[in-house]
Design an enzyme around this catalytic site. Structure first.
Site, PDB file in Angstrom:
ATOM      1  N   ASP A  99     -34.339  26.795  63.589  1.00  0.00           N
ATOM      2  CA  ASP A  99     -34.168  28.091  62.924  1.00  0.00           C
ATOM      3  C   ASP A  99     -32.952  28.060  62.001  1.00  0.00           C
ATOM      4  O   ASP A  99     -31.990  27.321  62.249  1.00  0.00           O
ATOM      5  CB  ASP A  99     -33.993  29.172  64.004  1.00  0.00           C
ATOM      6  CG  ASP A  99     -34.244  30.567  63.470  1.00  0.00           C
ATOM      7  OD1 ASP A  99     -34.660  30.710  62.297  1.00  0.00           O
ATOM      8  OD2 ASP A  99     -34.020  31.532  64.230  1.00  0.00           O
ATOM      9  N   HIS A 105     -35.972  24.784  53.800  1.00  0.00           N
ATOM     10  CA  HIS A 105     -37.044  24.093  54.535  1.00  0.00           C
ATOM     11  C   HIS A 105     -37.076  22.605  54.172  1.00  0.00           C
ATOM     12  O   HIS A 105     -37.315  21.748  55.014  1.00  0.00           O
ATOM     13  CB  HIS A 105     -38.401  24.736  54.248  1.00  0.00           C
ATOM     14  CG  HIS A 105     -38.480  26.165  54.705  1.00  0.00           C
ATOM     15  ND1 HIS A 105     -38.016  26.580  55.931  1.00  0.00           N
ATOM     16  CD2 HIS A 105     -38.961  27.281  54.099  1.00  0.00           C
ATOM     17  CE1 HIS A 105     -38.216  27.888  56.074  1.00  0.00           C
ATOM     18  NE2 HIS A 105     -38.777  28.334  54.966  1.00  0.00           N
ATOM     19  N   LEU A 146     -41.676   7.458  72.144  1.00  0.00           N
ATOM     20  CA  LEU A 146     -41.431   8.900  72.018  1.00  0.00           C
ATOM     21  C   LEU A 146     -42.676   9.637  71.512  1.00  0.00           C
ATOM     22  O   LEU A 146     -43.300   9.195  70.538  1.00  0.00           O
ATOM     23  CB  LEU A 146     -40.273   9.125  71.030  1.00  0.00           C
ATOM     24  CG  LEU A 146     -39.990  10.579  70.645  1.00  0.00           C
ATOM     25  CD1 LEU A 146     -39.351  11.341  71.810  1.00  0.00           C
ATOM     26  CD2 LEU A 146     -39.088  10.656  69.418  1.00  0.00           C
TER      27      LEU A 146
HETATM   28  C1  FPP Z   1     -37.045  28.733  60.611  1.00  0.00           C
HETATM   29  O1  FPP Z   1     -36.077  28.997  59.656  1.00  0.00           O
HETATM   30  C2  FPP Z   1     -37.807  27.596  60.202  1.00  0.00           C
HETATM   31  C3  FPP Z   1     -39.126  27.598  59.960  1.00  0.00           C
HETATM   32  C4  FPP Z   1     -40.017  28.749  60.125  1.00  0.00           C
HETATM   33  C5  FPP Z   1     -39.792  26.385  59.493  1.00  0.00           C
HETATM   34  C6  FPP Z   1     -39.352  25.165  60.188  1.00  0.00           C
HETATM   35  C7  FPP Z   1     -39.764  23.998  59.422  1.00  0.00           C
HETATM   36  C8  FPP Z   1     -38.962  22.929  59.207  1.00  0.00           C
HETATM   37  C9  FPP Z   1     -37.615  22.811  59.745  1.00  0.00           C
HETATM   38  C10 FPP Z   1     -39.439  21.786  58.467  1.00  0.00           C
HETATM   39  C11 FPP Z   1     -40.645  21.277  59.178  1.00  0.00           C
HETATM   40  C12 FPP Z   1     -40.861  19.907  58.902  1.00  0.00           C
HETATM   41  C13 FPP Z   1     -41.956  19.285  59.309  1.00  0.00           C
HETATM   42  C14 FPP Z   1     -41.995  17.845  59.182  1.00  0.00           C
HETATM   43  C15 FPP Z   1     -43.134  19.983  59.869  1.00  0.00           C
HETATM   44  P1  FPP Z   1     -36.134  30.385  58.904  1.00  0.00           P
HETATM   45  O2  FPP Z   1     -36.801  30.172  57.607  1.00  0.00           O
HETATM   46  O3  FPP Z   1     -36.756  31.406  59.781  1.00  0.00           O
HETATM   47  O4  FPP Z   1     -34.607  30.664  58.708  1.00  0.00           O
HETATM   48  P2  FPP Z   1     -33.928  32.088  58.601  1.00  0.00           P
HETATM   49  O5  FPP Z   1     -34.083  32.744  59.944  1.00  0.00           O
HETATM   50  O6  FPP Z   1     -32.511  31.744  58.281  1.00  0.00           O
HETATM   51  O7  FPP Z   1     -34.611  32.840  57.508  1.00  0.00           O
END
Ligand code: FPP
Length: 256
Positions: A35, A52, A146
């Site tokens: 997050d 992201h 893993l």
């Molecule tokens: C939450 O941050 C993150 C997500 C909803 C997406 C997570 C995805 C990745 C970390 C990349 C994934 C990579 C692969 C290889 C699948 P947020 O956008 O909710 O952050 P915020 O709360 O600060 O807005």
């Protein structure tokens, strides 16, 4: 590359033996709610998707860290059933990340003997996302190290509802009776049936909630939270979480 995980037992059906914990008490299954990508980007004056993209780099770094620590299963919450509510462009960007990640990292995952898996519903996912993950699953299917388990279009309540529907259907068909339903039967109808429950849950970015993630499976997991945003989460932070886990005494409701 030498496989540090070869002493781990992955059975033919893909399930993992739970009783081979390493002497130094490394959690077998670490689950992470990644997050803070959006806030990371905003802090830098960048569009959310830049967060992201940066978060994707953290995914490979933490996969390496987990592999090197001797973790057996790493589950990453990449997209929840609630994330569809985000703007279309952001959803589209997120849907392209698994393909991009696997295109650039699959060779290293093979070298590391990592097996890619997915939990969550393929329904509603674009075909390019499904295809990318399926190809990676196929290519890594015989790897025994893993398990890198992506939770993609995953929601725990939906998973539990499906399990109840399956079980109720079997009861209606006379396959077994209501009194046969027990915890292990529910476990066996969840998407994680071949995995041990997470020993450790990490959530980044200072949020202190489960957000519909593995509600059944996390019943006895140790929880570890950090204010660090996911793109800044490093091997050092991961190792800090493992060290904190090693200090905990898991009692499962008992006194000692
Ligand atoms: C939450 O941050 C993150 C997500 C909803 C997406 C997570 C995805 C990745 C970390 C990349 C994934 C990579 C692969 C290889 C699948 P947020 O956008 O909710 O952050 P915020 O709360 O600060 O807005």
């Amino acid at each position: 590359m030498m496989n540090k995980l070869s002493k781990w037992m992955q059975k033919k059906d893909g399930s993992v033996e739970e009783n081979d914990k390493q002497a130094d008490n490394i959690p077998q299954h670490v689950a992470i709610i990644m997050d803070g990508n959006g806030r990371w980007a905003r802090r830098k004056g960048l569009p959310r998707v830049a967060g992201h993209r940066a978060g994707m780099k953290t995914v490979i770094e933490i996969t390496r860290a987990a592999d090197e620590k001797g973790v057996k299963v790493l589950t990453l919450y990449a997209f929840s059933t609630e994330n569809w509510k985000r703007p279309l462009e952001e959803v589209d960007f997120l849907m392209r990340l698994p393909g991009q990640f696997l295109a650039s990292e699959l060779d290293e995952l093979m070298d590391r003997n990592v097996q890619v898996r997915m939990v969550g519903s393929e329904e509603n996912l674009p075909s390019f996302t499904v295809e990318a993950v399926r190809r990676a699953q196929e290519r890594t299917a015989n790897n025994t190290g893993l398990i890198l388990n992506f939770a993609l279009n995953y929601g725990s309540r939906t998973e539990i509802v499906k399990a109840i529907q399956d079980i109720a259907g079997k009861v209606a068909d006379g396959a077994f009776s209501v009194s046969d339903i027990d915890e292990s039967m529910i476990h066996d109808h969840l998407e994680t049936k071949n995995l041990p429950d997470p020993d450790l849950l990490i959530r980044t970015s200072g949020e202190l909630r489960l957000s519909n993630f593995m509600l059944w499976q996390l019943a006895y997991s140790e929880l570890w939270f950090t204010d660090v945003y996911w793109p800044d989460f490093s091997q050092e932070h991961f190792n800090e979480a493992i060290a904190a886990y090693q200090q905990r005494s898991r009692r499962y409701g008992a006194l000692t």
